[in-house]
Write an enzyme that holds these catalytic residues in place. Sequence first.
Site, PDB file in Angstrom:
ATOM      1  N   ASP A 165     -84.115 -76.443 -17.977  1.00  0.00           N
ATOM      2  CA  ASP A 165     -83.702 -75.569 -19.075  1.00  0.00           C
ATOM      3  C   ASP A 165     -84.224 -74.158 -18.809  1.00  0.00           C
ATOM      4  OD1 ASP A 165     -86.469 -75.946 -19.632  1.00  0.00           O
ATOM      5  OD2 ASP A 165     -85.963 -77.645 -20.913  1.00  0.00           O
TER       6      ASP A 165
ATOM      7  N   ASP B 253    -100.064 -72.818 -19.952  1.00  0.00           N
ATOM      8  CA  ASP B 253    -101.015 -73.772 -19.381  1.00  0.00           C
ATOM      9  C   ASP B 253    -101.377 -73.474 -17.926  1.00  0.00           C
ATOM     10  OD1 ASP B 253     -98.432 -74.515 -18.722  1.00  0.00           O
ATOM     11  OD2 ASP B 253     -98.565 -76.539 -19.557  1.00  0.00           O
TER      12      ASP B 253
ATOM     13  N   ASP C 115     -85.790 -70.903 -20.608  1.00  0.00           N
ATOM     14  CA  ASP C 115     -86.378 -70.353 -21.832  1.00  0.00           C
ATOM     15  C   ASP C 115     -86.520 -68.849 -21.666  1.00  0.00           C
ATOM     16  OD1 ASP C 115     -86.661 -72.911 -22.852  1.00  0.00           O
ATOM     17  OD2 ASP C 115     -88.612 -73.188 -21.896  1.00  0.00           O
TER      18      ASP C 115
HETATM   19  P1  ATP Z   1     -90.043 -78.815 -17.478  1.00  0.00           P
HETATM   20  O1  ATP Z   1     -89.533 -78.549 -16.128  1.00  0.00           O
HETATM   21  O2  ATP Z   1     -90.390 -80.224 -17.685  1.00  0.00           O
HETATM   22  O3  ATP Z   1     -89.220 -78.233 -18.587  1.00  0.00           O
HETATM   23  P2  ATP Z   1     -91.904 -76.815 -18.320  1.00  0.00           P
HETATM   24  O4  ATP Z   1     -93.171 -76.319 -17.703  1.00  0.00           O
HETATM   25  O5  ATP Z   1     -90.788 -75.853 -18.446  1.00  0.00           O
HETATM   26  O6  ATP Z   1     -91.475 -78.096 -17.515  1.00  0.00           O
HETATM   27  P3  ATP Z   1     -91.691 -77.043 -21.161  1.00  0.00           P
HETATM   28  O7  ATP Z   1     -92.174 -78.144 -22.034  1.00  0.00           O
HETATM   29  O8  ATP Z   1     -90.246 -76.756 -21.081  1.00  0.00           O
HETATM   30  O9  ATP Z   1     -92.259 -77.402 -19.735  1.00  0.00           O
HETATM   31  O10 ATP Z   1     -92.494 -75.765 -21.586  1.00  0.00           O
HETATM   32  C1  ATP Z   1     -92.078 -74.448 -21.283  1.00  0.00           C
HETATM   33  C2  ATP Z   1     -93.284 -73.548 -21.016  1.00  0.00           C
HETATM   34  O11 ATP Z   1     -94.113 -73.471 -22.169  1.00  0.00           O
HETATM   35  C3  ATP Z   1     -94.208 -74.052 -19.920  1.00  0.00           C
HETATM   36  O12 ATP Z   1     -93.771 -73.655 -18.644  1.00  0.00           O
HETATM   37  C4  ATP Z   1     -95.532 -73.397 -20.302  1.00  0.00           C
HETATM   38  O13 ATP Z   1     -95.563 -72.062 -19.902  1.00  0.00           O
HETATM   39  C5  ATP Z   1     -95.492 -73.436 -21.802  1.00  0.00           C
HETATM   40  N1  ATP Z   1     -96.133 -74.636 -22.357  1.00  0.00           N
HETATM   41  C6  ATP Z   1     -95.573 -75.805 -22.690  1.00  0.00           C
HETATM   42  N2  ATP Z   1     -96.452 -76.663 -23.205  1.00  0.00           N
HETATM   43  C7  ATP Z   1     -97.633 -76.036 -23.209  1.00  0.00           C
HETATM   44  C8  ATP Z   1     -98.957 -76.369 -23.646  1.00  0.00           C
HETATM   45  N3  ATP Z   1     -99.219 -77.576 -24.148  1.00  0.00           N
HETATM   46  N4  ATP Z   1     -99.934 -75.445 -23.504  1.00  0.00           N
HETATM   47  C9  ATP Z   1     -99.663 -74.215 -23.005  1.00  0.00           C
HETATM   48  N5  ATP Z   1     -98.459 -73.836 -22.587  1.00  0.00           N
HETATM   49  C10 ATP Z   1     -97.440 -74.724 -22.677  1.00  0.00           C
HETATM   50 MG    MG Z   2     -88.878 -76.225 -19.410  1.00  0.00          MG
END
Ligand code: ATP
Ligand code: MG
EC number: 2.7.7.19
Length: 448
Positions: free
Chosen positions: A70, A144, A72
């Site tokens: 996705d 994170d 963002d």
């Molecule tokens: P995926 O590929 O699974 O979507 P992702 O890293 O993009 O992995 P998301 O859950 O879509 O995971 O989260 C988007 C962004 O939000 C992350 O890349 C991170 O920067 C931030 N984020 C998500 N969860 C947390 C958390 N628990 N603490 C701090 N930052 C977070």
């Molecule tokens: Mg993501």
Amino acid sequence: MLKKWLHKVLPGKKAAVHKEIIGYAQHGISADMLSFAAEKVVGRLQDAGFQAYIVGGAVRDLLLGVEPKDFDVATNATPEEVRRIFRRSRIIGRRFQIVHVMVGPETIEVTTFRGGNKALHNAQGRIMKDNTYGTIEEDAMRRDFTCNALYYDPVRQEILDFHRGVEDIADKKLVMIGEPAARYQEDPVRILRAVRLSGKLGFEVETQTAAPISEYAGRLKNEPVARLFDEILKLLFSGHARKCLSRLNSLEVSDNIHPLLTALKAADRPENRIIALALKNTDERLREDKSVSVGFVLAAILWPQVNRYWQQYQQQGQRPAPALSEAVNTLREQVEKGWGVPQRFTATMREIWQFQPQFANTRGARPHRLIAQARFRAAYDFMVLRGQTGEADADLIQWWTDFQHADEETRAMMTMAAQQHSAQQYADGKSKRKRRRKPRKKKPAESE
Ligand code: ATP
Ligand code: MG
């Protein structure tokens, strides 16, 4: 005040707010790799005078040459300001407001930069409230891992990197921003994210990031069970479930956080082979872009436990089908109450399990009734999985494979043949009782 806090959050070499601008020559992200919608949302926000970037996992995945799940967008526009710019948009969430912007068939999640040192913590250091807005630097610090704190501007074709994330991606290292122990205390779910992301990306978890995990993993128990279940699902369906599993063990995530995690951690044991097989299947199917069923995978993960009860109840003298029903009921209480598994999945799991003893019926009308049921295919696949562990009978599986592929006429013959076969076995001296009783003819209604 802010400086003092920054020191606490960013000790050592990451103390200074650092910013690198990485140009196209270095990152090589081309326009055709981006989502049209994300590019458009960023463009419109920038035209309206705001800062806007593609952020998070998408930038990381683009750098790794992986197609992002996705896209963002992060911006300094408030949710209301974003809402006003895009006609097809809506504000969601009460505590952390975000805006969903619809562009064609895509939905882009737009988040306003999160703010500095205004988060509220409880006595254990857990973040309780964090809904103030801030600058891009502050937003980066809230994320994170360094690889997740990259901001890509598709108009300038530049990545802003505040935490040396690009370097860590090149080194395939998962590095927590700030002081890892404090960050796990703030939000223990970051532990599961470390497990999943390192497994999925094939990254090594940097020593300091890995070190506090075993100590703080127990705090996951206090997280809402629905959030835990959600994270576990993401881990199972990451396409790299087996690697995530091995990370659960190598990072020493303790047992008894969630029964599904406990079951997963024991997947290496020979008696739990069905779990490893199911995850292998799931990983392969996801890689081939095939559909996967949550209920099916959960049914496999919990099967060793159901099976243990099933065998036990049969040993106590119950017949297979009622013994299985009781085994399922024994587990049901736990699954539905304390595990956060939504009912739509538990229903599928139960159906798949309860099908298993039914497969022993290859005679008469029953096979025809079974094959017509909605859950037949999943239950059959499950039996095949049980066959791979040596638990289900190979001849029986073959019978059902043939039965499925047969036409109506052959099916009728097969169910009859089975009837004749078993009658023959019976007559062939398995029981003399039968022969003695034979002359006492039953009434036609009973003989069916
Ligand atoms: P995926 O590929 O699974 O979507 P992702 O890293 O993009 O992995 P998301 O859950 O879509 O995971 O989260 C988007 C962004 O939000 C992350 O890349 C991170 O920067 C931030 N984020 C998500 N969860 C947390 C958390 N628990 N603490 C701090 N930052 C977070
Ligand atoms: Mg993501």
